[in-house]
Design a protein around this motif. Structure first.
Motif, PDB file in Angstrom:
ATOM      1  N   ILE A 223      15.835   4.919  10.678  1.00 11.54           N
ATOM      2  CA  ILE A 223      15.300   5.702   9.571  1.00 11.54           C
ATOM      3  C   ILE A 223      15.095   7.139  10.037  1.00 11.54           C
ATOM      4  N   ILE A 224      15.469   8.098   9.202  1.00 13.56           N
ATOM      5  CA  ILE A 224      15.245   9.503   9.520  1.00 13.56           C
ATOM      6  C   ILE A 224      13.789   9.833   9.190  1.00 13.56           C
ATOM      7  N   PRO A 225      12.999  10.257  10.174  1.00 12.22           N
ATOM      8  CA  PRO A 225      11.567  10.497   9.929  1.00 12.22           C
ATOM      9  C   PRO A 225      11.298  11.848   9.280  1.00 12.22           C
ATOM     10  N   LYS A 226      10.160  11.935   8.601  1.00 12.44           N
ATOM     11  CA  LYS A 226       9.724  13.207   8.029  1.00 12.44           C
ATOM     12  C   LYS A 226       9.011  14.045   9.086  1.00 12.44           C
ATOM     13  N   ASN A 227       8.314  13.378   9.990  1.00 13.93           N
ATOM     14  CA  ASN A 227       7.563  14.049  11.054  1.00 13.93           C
ATOM     15  C   ASN A 227       7.891  13.397  12.387  1.00 13.93           C
ATOM     16  N   THR A 228       7.608  14.112  13.491  1.00 15.03           N
ATOM     17  CA  THR A 228       7.797  13.523  14.817  1.00 15.03           C
ATOM     18  C   THR A 228       7.035  12.207  14.919  1.00 15.03           C
ATOM     19  N   THR A 229       5.777  12.220  14.490  1.00 10.80           N
ATOM     20  CA  THR A 229       4.975  10.998  14.411  1.00 10.80           C
ATOM     21  C   THR A 229       4.645  10.763  12.945  1.00 10.80           C
ATOM     22  N   PRO A 230       4.998   9.595  12.389  1.00  6.86           N
ATOM     23  CA  PRO A 230       4.796   9.354  10.951  1.00  6.86           C
ATOM     24  C   PRO A 230       3.328   9.306  10.554  1.00  6.86           C
ATOM     25  N   GLU A 231       3.062   9.388   9.249  1.00  5.77           N
ATOM     26  CA  GLU A 231       1.722   9.146   8.729  1.00  5.77           C
ATOM     27  C   GLU A 231       1.281   7.746   9.131  1.00  5.77           C
ATOM     28  N   SER A 232      -0.011   7.552   9.223  1.00  3.49           N
ATOM     29  CA  SER A 232      -0.542   6.298   9.770  1.00  3.49           C
ATOM     30  C   SER A 232      -0.040   5.062   9.030  1.00  3.49           C
ATOM     31  N   LEU A 233       0.077   5.137   7.708  1.00  2.00           N
ATOM     32  CA  LEU A 233       0.555   3.983   6.940  1.00  2.00           C
ATOM     33  C   LEU A 233       2.003   3.649   7.305  1.00  2.00           C
ATOM     34  N   ASP A 234       2.844   4.676   7.384  1.00  2.07           N
ATOM     35  CA  ASP A 234       4.247   4.477   7.758  1.00  2.07           C
ATOM     36  C   ASP A 234       4.361   4.008   9.206  1.00  2.07           C
ATOM     37  N   LEU A 235       3.493   4.527  10.055  1.00  3.83           N
ATOM     38  CA  LEU A 235       3.509   4.157  11.472  1.00  3.83           C
ATOM     39  C   LEU A 235       3.196   2.670  11.646  1.00  3.83           C
ATOM     40  N   GLN A 236       2.126   2.206  11.007  1.00  4.46           N
ATOM     41  CA  GLN A 236       1.754   0.790  11.143  1.00  4.46           C
ATOM     42  C   GLN A 236       2.829  -0.125  10.543  1.00  4.46           C
ATOM     43  N   LYS A 237       3.463   0.326   9.460  1.00 11.99           N
ATOM     44  CA  LYS A 237       4.571  -0.457   8.890  1.00 11.99           C
ATOM     45  C   LYS A 237       5.726  -0.547   9.876  1.00 11.99           C
TER      46      LYS A 237
ATOM     47  N   GLY B  60      -5.211  12.412  12.928  1.00 11.96           N
ATOM     48  CA  GLY B  60      -5.604  11.010  12.857  1.00 11.96           C
ATOM     49  C   GLY B  60      -4.502  10.038  12.492  1.00 11.96           C
ATOM     50  N   ARG B  61      -3.236  10.464  12.600  1.00 10.56           N
ATOM     51  CA  ARG B  61      -2.143   9.554  12.247  1.00 10.56           C
ATOM     52  C   ARG B  61      -2.050   8.363  13.200  1.00 10.56           C
ATOM     53  N   VAL B  62      -2.500   8.546  14.446  1.00 13.18           N
ATOM     54  CA  VAL B  62      -2.393   7.467  15.432  1.00 13.18           C
ATOM     55  C   VAL B  62      -3.719   6.743  15.654  1.00 13.18           C
ATOM     56  N   LYS B  63      -4.711   7.033  14.814  1.00 14.33           N
ATOM     57  CA  LYS B  63      -5.954   6.259  14.898  1.00 14.33           C
ATOM     58  C   LYS B  63      -5.648   4.778  14.668  1.00 14.33           C
ATOM     59  N   ASP B  64      -6.380   3.927  15.337  1.00 18.95           N
ATOM     60  CA  ASP B  64      -6.197   2.476  15.232  1.00 18.95           C
ATOM     61  C   ASP B  64      -4.830   2.026  15.734  1.00 18.95           C
ATOM     62  N   THR B  65      -4.214   2.837  16.599  1.00 23.16           N
ATOM     63  CA  THR B  65      -3.007   2.426  17.324  1.00 23.16           C
ATOM     64  C   THR B  65      -3.400   2.117  18.756  1.00 23.16           C
ATOM     65  N   SER B  66      -2.949   0.986  19.243  1.00 21.19           N
ATOM     66  CA  SER B  66      -3.228   0.584  20.626  1.00 21.19           C
ATOM     67  C   SER B  66      -2.037   0.973  21.502  1.00 21.19           C
ATOM     68  N   PHE B  67      -2.254   1.883  22.439  1.00 21.45           N
ATOM     69  CA  PHE B  67      -1.205   2.311  23.364  1.00 21.45           C
ATOM     70  C   PHE B  67      -1.379   1.591  24.694  1.00 21.45           C
ATOM     71  N   LEU B  68      -0.296   1.023  25.196  1.00 22.01           N
ATOM     72  CA  LEU B  68      -0.347   0.419  26.527  1.00 22.01           C
ATOM     73  C   LEU B  68      -0.526   1.501  27.581  1.00 22.01           C
ATOM     74  N   MET B  69       0.264   2.560  27.454  1.00 16.98           N
ATOM     75  CA  MET B  69       0.139   3.681  28.381  1.00 16.98           C
ATOM     76  C   MET B  69       0.575   4.970  27.710  1.00 16.98           C
ATOM     77  N   GLY B  70       0.166   6.094  28.319  1.00 15.31           N
ATOM     78  CA  GLY B  70       0.552   7.394  27.809  1.00 15.31           C
ATOM     79  C   GLY B  70       1.134   8.246  28.918  1.00 15.31           C
ATOM     80  N   LEU B  71       2.089   9.100  28.558  1.00 13.87           N
ATOM     81  CA  LEU B  71       2.718   9.997  29.529  1.00 13.87           C
ATOM     82  C   LEU B  71       2.640  11.429  29.014  1.00 13.87           C
TER      83      LEU B  71
ATOM     84  N   ILE C 287       0.858  -1.185   0.000  1.00 12.50           N
ATOM     85  CA  ILE C 287       0.000   0.000   0.000  1.00 12.50           C
ATOM     86  C   ILE C 287       0.896   1.237   0.000  1.00 12.50           C
ATOM     87  N   TYR C 288       0.504   2.244  -0.794  1.00  4.64           N
ATOM     88  CA  TYR C 288       1.273   3.491  -0.877  1.00  4.64           C
ATOM     89  C   TYR C 288       0.334   4.685  -0.946  1.00  4.64           C
ATOM     90  N   TYR C 289       0.832   5.841  -0.487  1.00  2.00           N
ATOM     91  CA  TYR C 289       0.120   7.099  -0.712  1.00  2.00           C
ATOM     92  C   TYR C 289       0.972   8.063  -1.528  1.00  2.00           C
TER      93      TYR C 289
END
Length: 486
Positions: free
Chosen positions: A148-162, A187-198, A26-28
Motif C-alpha cells: 500500500i502506498i502510504p500517506k505519511n512515513t508513519t500512518p495515523e494510529s488507526l491505520d497503523l494498528q490495522k 501520538g500516532r504510535v501511542k499504544d504500540t509495543s516496540f521490541l526495539m528501537g534504533l 472504525i473510521y476517521y
C-alpha cells in the motif's frame, strides 16, 4: 466487537446512548464509513470531522467519538462518546479494536533524519529469510500480502494498528517500521509495543513543525521509552550521544554503533567503491568481513545498524551478509539508472543538508570526471535548510543546477532565492533552471561517461506537488528520456 470493549481504558467525559452494541469497523474519514461502524470526529488543520456526522450516518455509522457538543435530529438513535481529544484516544481505541496487535509482533522501530527507509527495507529483506516480516515506511506498507502506498512515513494510529493486524493475519513474526518525529509528537504510535528501537542520526529537518533542533531530538527520543527488549544508538552522531545519556538508566539494555567512537558494533578497514562498500565489523562476540552492494559511507552506518538489530535478534550473520551482497538496493536511494549510453546517473531522496552532503562526498570519492548535481528544496517546509543545501551543493559539486522540487503553495522563485543565499555568486559553477524536467535534461546533456549526474530531493516519488495538486513526475523516467535523446 462490542463498543464497551473498544472503550476499555479510554478516558471518556460522557457517553450518550447504548454502548452495548456491536461495531464492525472504525473510521476517521466519513467518505470511507460503512454499516455498523464507529466514526471518529477529528479536528484537523483543514477540516473538522464533527461537520460530517450526518454524512457518516447516511453511510451506516451508529456510534461517534466526539470532543464537541453535538445537536442533530434523532440523536437518541445513535451512540455518542465524548472525550477531551478524539485524536489522542484514537490510538487506544484502535489498539483495543484490533486486540493489541503490536504486542504479538516483533516491531523494530527505526528513527532518525536519514537512513530510515534504507535500514527498514534491508532489514525486511533479511528477516524475511528467517520468518515473514512486514514493513511500514515512506515508500510502502507491506503486510506480506499486499503493498500500500502510504500517506505519511508513519500512518495515523488507526491505520497503523490495522496494518499490524493485517500482518498478523498474514502470519508475520516481524515488522520493520520507520518512525517519524511527527508520529511521535502527534501520538500516532501511542499504544504500540516496540521490541526495539534504533537511532540513525539527526540533522536539521522539519523545523517548520518543531520549535528547534532540541524539540526535534526530544520527539525522536520518545521511541526509546516505548521499547521492551533493547535500544540501539549511533554514537558518531552528537545527538545520538545526548539520547544515549538520557536513556542509559532505563531497565532495558542500550547498544551502540559507530565508525569513529568506541562502540558495541564498529566498522573498520572501510573500502568505498563506486558500486559497493567493504568493511570489517566488530561485534561484542565476533568479527567478520562485510560486503554491501550499495556504495557510500552512509551505507556503512545503515548496515552497521542492521547488523546490531540482527545480532540482538540472534539472526545468523551469514544470512545478513548474503542479503547485503545480493541486494538490488532501494528505489530512490542512491539508485543507479541503468542505460545503454554508459552515463552515470543516480537518483536519490536526499532532501536534507546532511543527506545531500553524504551523497556528494561519497560520489566525489569514486567519480573520475565532474559531479553534476540537480537539486531544489520543498515549499511550505523548513526554510532555514535552503541556503545550507545551496552551500553544500556548490561546495561538493563541479556543477550545481538549482531547480524546483515540490514547491507546493510557495513561489518557486522565492524558494530558489532562499537557496541562493548560501551560494557564492563569485563562483561560476552553478546554474538556475526552475523547470525540473529542463534541469535534468541540461545535466545529462552536459555529462560524459566519466561524469556523474546526481538528481537529488525526490527519490522514489513519482509526482511533483504544485499548489495542492500532485502532478505525475518521476526523476528516473525523466532521466531515462533525457539519456535516450542524448
Amino acid at each position: 466487537m462490542r463498543l464497551d470493549k473498544i472503550l476499555e481504558n479510554v478516558d471518556t467525559l460522557n457517553i450518550y446512548g447504548d454502548k452495548n452494541i456491536d461495531i464492525d469497523n472504525i473510521y476517521y474519514d466519513s467518505r470511507e464509513v460503512t454499516k455498523n461502524s464507529l466514526f471518529i470526529c477529528i479536528k484537523g488543520y483543514n477540516t473538522n470531522g464533527h461537520l460530517y456526522i450526518e454524512n457518516a450516518i447516511k453511510s451506516g455509522a451508529k456510534a461517534f467519538l466526539i470532543e464537541e457538543d453535538i445537536n442533530i435530529d434523532n440523536m437518541d438513535k445513535y451512540t455518542f462518546i465524548k472525550v477531551s481529544n478524539t485524536k489522542d484516544v484514537m490510538a487506544k481505541i484502535a489498539s483495543n479494536f484490533y486486540n493489541e496487535p503490536s504486542t504479538k509482533l516483533d516491531v523494530i522501530g527505526i528513527t532518525g533524519t536519514n537512513g530510515k527507509t534504507s535500514v527498514s527495507t534491508l532489514l525486511k529483506e533479511i528477516l524475511n529469510k528467517v520468518n515473514k516480516c512486514g514493513l511500514i515506511g515512506t515508500i510502502e506498507i507491506d503486510n506480506s500480502k499486499e503493498k500500500i502506498i502510504p500517506k505519511n512515513t508513519t500512518p495515523e494510529s488507526l491505520d497503523l494498528q490495522k496494518s499490524f493486524n493485517d500482518m498478523l493475519k498474514n502470519n508475520c513474526k516481524y515488522c520493520a517500521m520507520e518512525v517519524s518525529s511527527h508520529a511521535l509528537s502527534l501520538g500516532r504510535v501511542k499504544d504500540t509495543s516496540f521490541l526495539m528501537g534504533l537511532f540513525t542520526n539527526l540533522t536539521e529537518e522539519h523545523l517548520d513543525f518543531h520549535k528547534n533542533i532540541e524539540d526535534y531530538r526530544n520527539s525522536k527520543e520518545k521511541l526509546f521509552y516505548m521499547t521492551t527488549k533493547a535500544n540501539i544508538i549511533n554514537i558518531d552522531d552528537e545527538h545520538g550521544k545526548i539520547i544515549l545519556n538520557n536513556i542509559k538508566n532505563l531497565d532495558i539494555p542500550v547498544y551502540t554503533y559507530a565508525i569513529n567512537e568506541h562502540a558495541d558494533f564498529m566498522a573498520s578497514d572501510i573500502i568505498l567503491e563506486k558500486d559497493h562498500i567493504e568493511y570489517k565489523v566488530k561485534t561484542p562476540t565476533y568479527e567478520d568481513y562485510i560486503y554491501v552492494n550499495i556504495p557510500g559511507k552512509f551505507s556503512v552506518y545503515n548496515t552497521l545498524g542492521i547488523i546490531s538489530i540482527c545480532y540482538i535478534l540472534d539472526i545468523d550473520i551469514n544470512i545478513v551478509k548474503e542479503v547485503f551482497r545480493n541486494t538490488k538496493g532501494i528505489k530512490g536511494r542512491f539508485e543507479s539508472i541503468k542505460n545503454n549510453k554508459k552515463l552515470n546517473v543516480i537518483v536519490d531522496y536526499a532532501h536534507t543538508p546532511d543527506a545531500l552532503e553524504n551523497i556528494l562526498k561519497a560520489s566525489k570519492e569514486f567519480t573520475k570526471g565532474k559531479v553534476i548535481t540537480v537539486f531544489g528544496c520543498g515549499g511550505d517546509r523548513d526554510r532555514l535548510k535552503r541556503p545550507i543545501m545551496g552551500k553544500i551543493a556548490q561546495e561538493y559539486s563541479d556543477v550545481a543546477i538549482i531547480t524546483s522540487d515540490n514547491p507546493r503553495c510557495e513561489d518557486p522563485h522565492k524558494i530558489i532565492n532562499d537557496i541562493l543565499k548560501g551560494i557564492n555568486i563569485k563562483k561560476d559553477n552553478y546554474i538556475i533552471i526552475e523547470d525540473r524536467k529542463e534541469a535534468i535534461y541540461k545535466a545529462i546533456d552536459m555529462a560524459n561517461d566519466k561524469d556523474l549526474v546526481i538528481i537529488a530531493g525526490k527519490g522514489h516519488e513519482d509526482y511533483q506537488i504544485i499548489g495542492k495538486k500532485k502532478h505525475p513526475f518521476d526523476d528516473t523516467k525523466v532521466a531515462l528520456e533525457a539519456i535516450n535523446l542524448k
